[in-house]
Design an enzyme around this catalytic site. Structure first.
Site, PDB file in Angstrom:
ATOM      1  N   LYS A 172       0.858  -1.196   0.000  1.00  0.00           N
ATOM      2  CA  LYS A 172       0.000   0.000   0.000  1.00  0.00           C
ATOM      3  C   LYS A 172       0.889   1.240   0.000  1.00  0.00           C
ATOM      4  CE  LYS A 172      -2.443   1.666   3.730  1.00  0.00           C
ATOM      5  NZ  LYS A 172      -2.411   3.129   3.817  1.00  0.00           N
ATOM      6  N   ASP A 202     -13.484  15.148  -3.996  1.00  0.00           N
ATOM      7  CA  ASP A 202     -13.437  16.494  -4.579  1.00  0.00           C
ATOM      8  C   ASP A 202     -14.700  16.626  -5.422  1.00  0.00           C
ATOM      9  OD1 ASP A 202     -12.498  18.950  -5.872  1.00  0.00           O
ATOM     10  OD2 ASP A 202     -10.472  18.335  -5.313  1.00  0.00           O
ATOM     11  N   THR A 239     -11.391   5.920  11.070  1.00  0.00           N
ATOM     12  CA  THR A 239     -11.443   5.280  12.390  1.00  0.00           C
ATOM     13  C   THR A 239     -10.968   6.205  13.505  1.00  0.00           C
ATOM     14  OG1 THR A 239      -9.356   4.249  11.827  1.00  0.00           O
ATOM     15  CG2 THR A 239     -11.305   2.872  11.654  1.00  0.00           C
ATOM     16  N   ARG A 272       3.665  -0.754  10.341  1.00  0.00           N
ATOM     17  CA  ARG A 272       4.833  -0.760  11.223  1.00  0.00           C
ATOM     18  C   ARG A 272       5.221  -2.121  11.804  1.00  0.00           C
ATOM     19  NH1 ARG A 272       2.278   4.201  14.267  1.00  0.00           N
ATOM     20  NH2 ARG A 272       0.477   3.009  13.541  1.00  0.00           N
TER      21      ARG A 272
HETATM   22  O1  C5P Z   1       1.517   0.873  10.836  1.00  0.00           O
HETATM   23  P1  C5P Z   1       0.077   0.445  10.834  1.00  0.00           P
HETATM   24  O2  C5P Z   1      -0.103  -1.058  10.745  1.00  0.00           O
HETATM   25  O3  C5P Z   1      -0.722   1.067  11.960  1.00  0.00           O
HETATM   26  O4  C5P Z   1      -0.477   1.039   9.451  1.00  0.00           O
HETATM   27  C1  C5P Z   1      -1.823   0.989   9.116  1.00  0.00           C
HETATM   28  C2  C5P Z   1      -2.055   1.620   7.767  1.00  0.00           C
HETATM   29  O5  C5P Z   1      -3.443   1.642   7.499  1.00  0.00           O
HETATM   30  C3  C5P Z   1      -1.577   3.058   7.670  1.00  0.00           C
HETATM   31  O6  C5P Z   1      -1.133   3.243   6.313  1.00  0.00           O
HETATM   32  C4  C5P Z   1      -2.824   3.876   7.906  1.00  0.00           C
HETATM   33  O7  C5P Z   1      -2.808   5.107   7.240  1.00  0.00           O
HETATM   34  C5  C5P Z   1      -3.887   2.977   7.306  1.00  0.00           C
HETATM   35  N1  C5P Z   1      -5.218   3.209   7.842  1.00  0.00           N
HETATM   36  C6  C5P Z   1      -5.534   3.071   9.191  1.00  0.00           C
HETATM   37  N2  C5P Z   1      -6.813   3.282   9.617  1.00  0.00           N
HETATM   38  C7  C5P Z   1      -7.743   3.631   8.757  1.00  0.00           C
HETATM   39  C8  C5P Z   1      -7.455   3.759   7.398  1.00  0.00           C
HETATM   40  C9  C5P Z   1      -6.163   3.537   6.972  1.00  0.00           C
HETATM   41  O8  C5P Z   1      -4.671   2.762   9.994  1.00  0.00           O
HETATM   42  N3  C5P Z   1      -8.967   3.802   9.184  1.00  0.00           N
END
Ligand code: C5P
Length: 242
Positions: A38, A70, A120, A211
């Site tokens: 992603k 948009d 979220t 992460r």
């Molecule tokens: O590092 P981590 O596992 O927390 O990354 C989660 C990914 O999912 C990040 O790219 C974050 O922007 C994305 N994301 C999220 N919650 C959402 C939508 C997208 O954590 N509601």
């Protein structure tokens, strides 16, 4: 959930990194252990869209997470440009105008749209402050149904919402969940988290993990463990259904 997606393709690793060089280094390190990446806003604004074509050329799948919203003309034209990159998924906010415009923009391409229902990070008080008369639960449900009616391929949602939303939208839509933490991994700033196995058991089709993989001392071992957890959770769900 769809069982024709391989366990490895279920895992989407979020390349939330500040530079192209760092993103390329982690992709090289992960090698064959990860097949789906992603690319979000941070890496996009650091030149990350140039990586899309390279990843696709190397046989990887790519999810472009730009959460478009948009006026319809702009969303349609932006989507048409993004569709040329060869990615598999693109996010759009679940506003009816934006979803309809994005669907026009992907026409004739392989790009599939995922709608973001409610971020979220929002709770009921945040929605009220932003002028909405709905609770998070009701707005997620309303937008999930609107996305399905518009013909959107799937939804991005918290793992806790998967069971309810699946009941609303049926088996066809792809449900993609961030907020995934393998048992024992650092939670970071995520609040509503689930392990890979529980999210799959709830009915998720793809898990977005950032992460815990990209920041691990041994990213390949973490990615392989998540793929193994996905495979065994699916096996258990199958056995339970028999
Ligand atoms: O590092 P981590 O596992 O927390 O990354 C989660 C990914 O999912 C990040 O790219 C974050 O922007 C994305 N994301 C999220 N919650 C959402 C939508 C997208 O954590 N509601």
């Amino acid at each position: 959930m769809s069982e024709d997606i391989s366990p490895r393709d279920c895992l989407i690793v979020a390349l939330d990194l500040p530079s192209l060089a760092e993103a390329e280094a982690i992709v090289a390190r992960l090698g064959d252990s990860v097949s789906f990446y992603k690319i979000g806003m941070e890496l996009t604004y650091a030149g990350g869209l140039t990586l899309v074509e390279r990843l696709v050329g190397d046989g990887k799948k790519v999810f472009i997470d730009l959460k478009l919203h948009d006026i319809p003309n702009t969303v349609e034209r932006a989507t048409r440009q993004i569709a040329k990159l060869g990615a598999s998924f693109l996010t759009v906010h679940a506003y009816p105008q934006s979803m309809t415009a994005a669907l026009a923009g992907v026409a004739g391409s392989e790009l599939k749209l995922l709608a973001v229902t409610v971020m979220t990070s929002y709770d009921d008080a945040d929605l009220a402050a932003a002028g909405y008369a709905f609770s998070v639960k009701d707005l997620v449900a309303r937008r999930a149904v609107q996305a399905k009616e518009a013909g959107i391929h799937g939804l991005v949602l918290s793992p806790e919402e998967v069971v309810n939303v699946r009941a609303l939208v049926g088996p066809q839509m792809s449900l993609v969940t961030p907020g995934i933490r393998p048992a024992g991994a650092a939670v970071g700033d995520q609040k509503r988290i689930m392990t890979p196995a529980l999210a799959i058991a709830a009915g998720a089709d793809h898990l977005v993990v950032g992460r815990p993989v990209t920041g691990a001392a041994d990213p390949v071992a973490v990615a392989e463990q998540i793929v193994a957890d996905i495979a065994s959770a699916r096996q258990s769900s199958k056995t339970e259904r028999k």
